[in-house]
Design a protein around this motif. Sequence first.
Motif, PDB file in Angstrom:
ATOM      1  N   ASP A  32       8.958  -2.172 -13.954  1.00  0.00           N
ATOM      2  CA  ASP A  32      10.083  -2.789 -13.264  1.00  0.00           C
ATOM      3  C   ASP A  32      10.968  -1.677 -12.729  1.00  0.00           C
ATOM      4  O   ASP A  32      11.873  -1.213 -13.396  1.00  0.00           O
ATOM      5  CB  ASP A  32      10.860  -3.687 -14.226  1.00  0.00           C
ATOM      6  CG  ASP A  32      11.969  -4.478 -13.541  1.00  0.00           C
ATOM      7  OD1 ASP A  32      12.199  -4.284 -12.326  1.00  0.00           O
ATOM      8  OD2 ASP A  32      12.605  -5.296 -14.219  1.00  0.00           O
ATOM      9  N   ARG A  37      10.576  -4.602  -3.824  1.00  0.00           N
ATOM     10  CA  ARG A  37      10.303  -5.883  -4.471  1.00  0.00           C
ATOM     11  C   ARG A  37       9.765  -6.892  -3.469  1.00  0.00           C
ATOM     12  O   ARG A  37      10.298  -7.068  -2.387  1.00  0.00           O
ATOM     13  CB  ARG A  37      11.571  -6.409  -5.137  1.00  0.00           C
ATOM     14  CG  ARG A  37      11.319  -7.710  -5.843  1.00  0.00           C
ATOM     15  CD  ARG A  37      11.819  -7.856  -7.211  1.00  0.00           C
ATOM     16  NE  ARG A  37      11.537  -6.807  -8.143  1.00  0.00           N
ATOM     17  CZ  ARG A  37      12.157  -6.726  -9.303  1.00  0.00           C
ATOM     18  NH1 ARG A  37      13.087  -7.590  -9.636  1.00  0.00           N
ATOM     19  NH2 ARG A  37      11.859  -5.757 -10.138  1.00  0.00           N
ATOM     20  N   THR A  39       8.275 -11.017  -3.420  1.00  0.00           N
ATOM     21  CA  THR A  39       8.190 -12.252  -4.193  1.00  0.00           C
ATOM     22  C   THR A  39       7.179 -13.193  -3.555  1.00  0.00           C
ATOM     23  O   THR A  39       6.918 -13.126  -2.360  1.00  0.00           O
ATOM     24  CB  THR A  39       9.550 -12.968  -4.290  1.00  0.00           C
ATOM     25  OG1 THR A  39       9.998 -13.293  -2.973  1.00  0.00           O
ATOM     26  CG2 THR A  39      10.579 -12.115  -4.988  1.00  0.00           C
ATOM     27  N   VAL A 124       4.269  -8.248 -14.623  1.00  0.00           N
ATOM     28  CA  VAL A 124       5.048  -8.105 -13.394  1.00  0.00           C
ATOM     29  C   VAL A 124       6.525  -8.062 -13.786  1.00  0.00           C
ATOM     30  O   VAL A 124       6.889  -8.471 -14.880  1.00  0.00           O
ATOM     31  CB  VAL A 124       4.771  -9.271 -12.402  1.00  0.00           C
ATOM     32  CG1 VAL A 124       3.333  -9.241 -11.916  1.00  0.00           C
ATOM     33  CG2 VAL A 124       5.110 -10.613 -13.016  1.00  0.00           C
ATOM     34  N   THR A 150       6.954  -8.638  -7.684  1.00  0.00           N
ATOM     35  CA  THR A 150       6.370  -7.343  -8.011  1.00  0.00           C
ATOM     36  C   THR A 150       7.141  -6.258  -7.270  1.00  0.00           C
ATOM     37  O   THR A 150       7.845  -6.531  -6.303  1.00  0.00           O
ATOM     38  CB  THR A 150       4.882  -7.276  -7.604  1.00  0.00           C
ATOM     39  OG1 THR A 150       4.772  -7.608  -6.214  1.00  0.00           O
ATOM     40  CG2 THR A 150       4.038  -8.225  -8.422  1.00  0.00           C
ATOM     41  N   ASP A 151       6.995  -5.031  -7.722  1.00  0.00           N
ATOM     42  CA  ASP A 151       7.644  -3.878  -7.100  1.00  0.00           C
ATOM     43  C   ASP A 151       6.605  -3.009  -6.379  1.00  0.00           C
ATOM     44  O   ASP A 151       5.410  -3.216  -6.508  1.00  0.00           O
ATOM     45  CB  ASP A 151       8.357  -3.036  -8.159  1.00  0.00           C
ATOM     46  CG  ASP A 151       9.593  -3.729  -8.699  1.00  0.00           C
ATOM     47  OD1 ASP A 151      10.080  -4.678  -8.070  1.00  0.00           O
ATOM     48  OD2 ASP A 151      10.074  -3.312  -9.769  1.00  0.00           O
ATOM     49  N   GLY A 156       2.323  -3.254  -4.966  1.00  0.00           N
ATOM     50  CA  GLY A 156       2.858  -4.319  -5.797  1.00  0.00           C
ATOM     51  C   GLY A 156       2.433  -5.693  -5.307  1.00  0.00           C
ATOM     52  O   GLY A 156       2.127  -6.583  -6.102  1.00  0.00           O
ATOM     53  N   GLN A 157       2.417  -5.859  -3.992  1.00  0.00           N
ATOM     54  CA  GLN A 157       1.966  -7.134  -3.429  1.00  0.00           C
ATOM     55  C   GLN A 157       0.503  -7.381  -3.812  1.00  0.00           C
ATOM     56  O   GLN A 157       0.130  -8.495  -4.166  1.00  0.00           O
ATOM     57  CB  GLN A 157       2.124  -7.130  -1.913  1.00  0.00           C
ATOM     58  CG  GLN A 157       1.770  -8.452  -1.277  1.00  0.00           C
ATOM     59  CD  GLN A 157       2.055  -8.441   0.222  1.00  0.00           C
ATOM     60  OE1 GLN A 157       2.664  -7.531   0.760  1.00  0.00           O
ATOM     61  NE2 GLN A 157       1.598  -9.480   0.890  1.00  0.00           N
ATOM     62  N   TRP A 159      -0.960  -6.259  -6.486  1.00  0.00           N
ATOM     63  CA  TRP A 159      -0.951  -6.604  -7.918  1.00  0.00           C
ATOM     64  C   TRP A 159      -0.522  -8.063  -8.097  1.00  0.00           C
ATOM     65  O   TRP A 159      -1.100  -8.786  -8.910  1.00  0.00           O
ATOM     66  CB  TRP A 159      -0.050  -5.648  -8.688  1.00  0.00           C
ATOM     67  CG  TRP A 159      -0.047  -5.911 -10.158  1.00  0.00           C
ATOM     68  CD1 TRP A 159       1.007  -6.295 -10.922  1.00  0.00           C
ATOM     69  CD2 TRP A 159      -1.161  -5.822 -11.046  1.00  0.00           C
ATOM     70  NE1 TRP A 159       0.629  -6.440 -12.232  1.00  0.00           N
ATOM     71  CE2 TRP A 159      -0.715  -6.162 -12.333  1.00  0.00           C
ATOM     72  CE3 TRP A 159      -2.501  -5.488 -10.877  1.00  0.00           C
ATOM     73  CZ2 TRP A 159      -1.546  -6.184 -13.445  1.00  0.00           C
ATOM     74  CZ3 TRP A 159      -3.335  -5.509 -11.990  1.00  0.00           C
ATOM     75  CH2 TRP A 159      -2.851  -5.854 -13.249  1.00  0.00           C
ATOM     76  N   GLY A 160       0.475  -8.513  -7.336  1.00  0.00           N
ATOM     77  CA  GLY A 160       0.887  -9.909  -7.394  1.00  0.00           C
ATOM     78  C   GLY A 160      -0.239 -10.846  -6.983  1.00  0.00           C
ATOM     79  O   GLY A 160      -0.422 -11.924  -7.565  1.00  0.00           O
TER      80      GLY A 160
END
Length: 189
Positions: A32, A37, A39, A124, A150-151, A156-157, A159-160
């Motif tokens: 984090d 970021r 969403t 996440v 996600t960051d 991060g996207q 990973w999301g």
Amino acid sequence: MVWFGALAAAAVTGGSVAAGYLGLVTGALPLDVGAGRRTRLLGPQIIDVAAPRELVFDVIAQPYLGRASRAMRAKVRVLERGSDMVLAAHRTPVAGGRLTATTVETVRFTRPERVDFRLVRGPVPTVTESFTLTEHGSGTQLVYEGELATDLWRPGQWWGDVVAPRWEATVATSLAAVREEAERRSSLP
């Protein structure tokens, strides 16, 4: 001897990457950083339950506010309990059951219409979710909705995109179990 140093460096790097990945997947190493970021929405998932709303609410709340069954104790451990909120650790098998992901979430209860979840620690940075219960004919409609963040921009996207489908599948399994148990209890004399 140069090859030995290169081999050792590669082993250390590979081991660090593998440990980081395992830490993320299992929730043991939350990431984090608050930068980049992104969403995405979770759900909605909507199920109809042939049981009264109060009963459906009780089935959802039972492992947190009451005495959990043995099977639920293996999945949910209440760490702290208040009058309308708990802090709970949820254990979920991942990687074909070879690993266990542990998330820690607050769970807030608004009887009989709503249960809200907020991720404290997991794979996440943030997840917020809700189960909303409305009377629907002689039964209950349960709506699941949420948001996962996600960051680190595109990585991060990505990973999301990996985590979200598995998260939603876990929720779908939970919703099916809630429906089955509520309908079973509703049919008892």
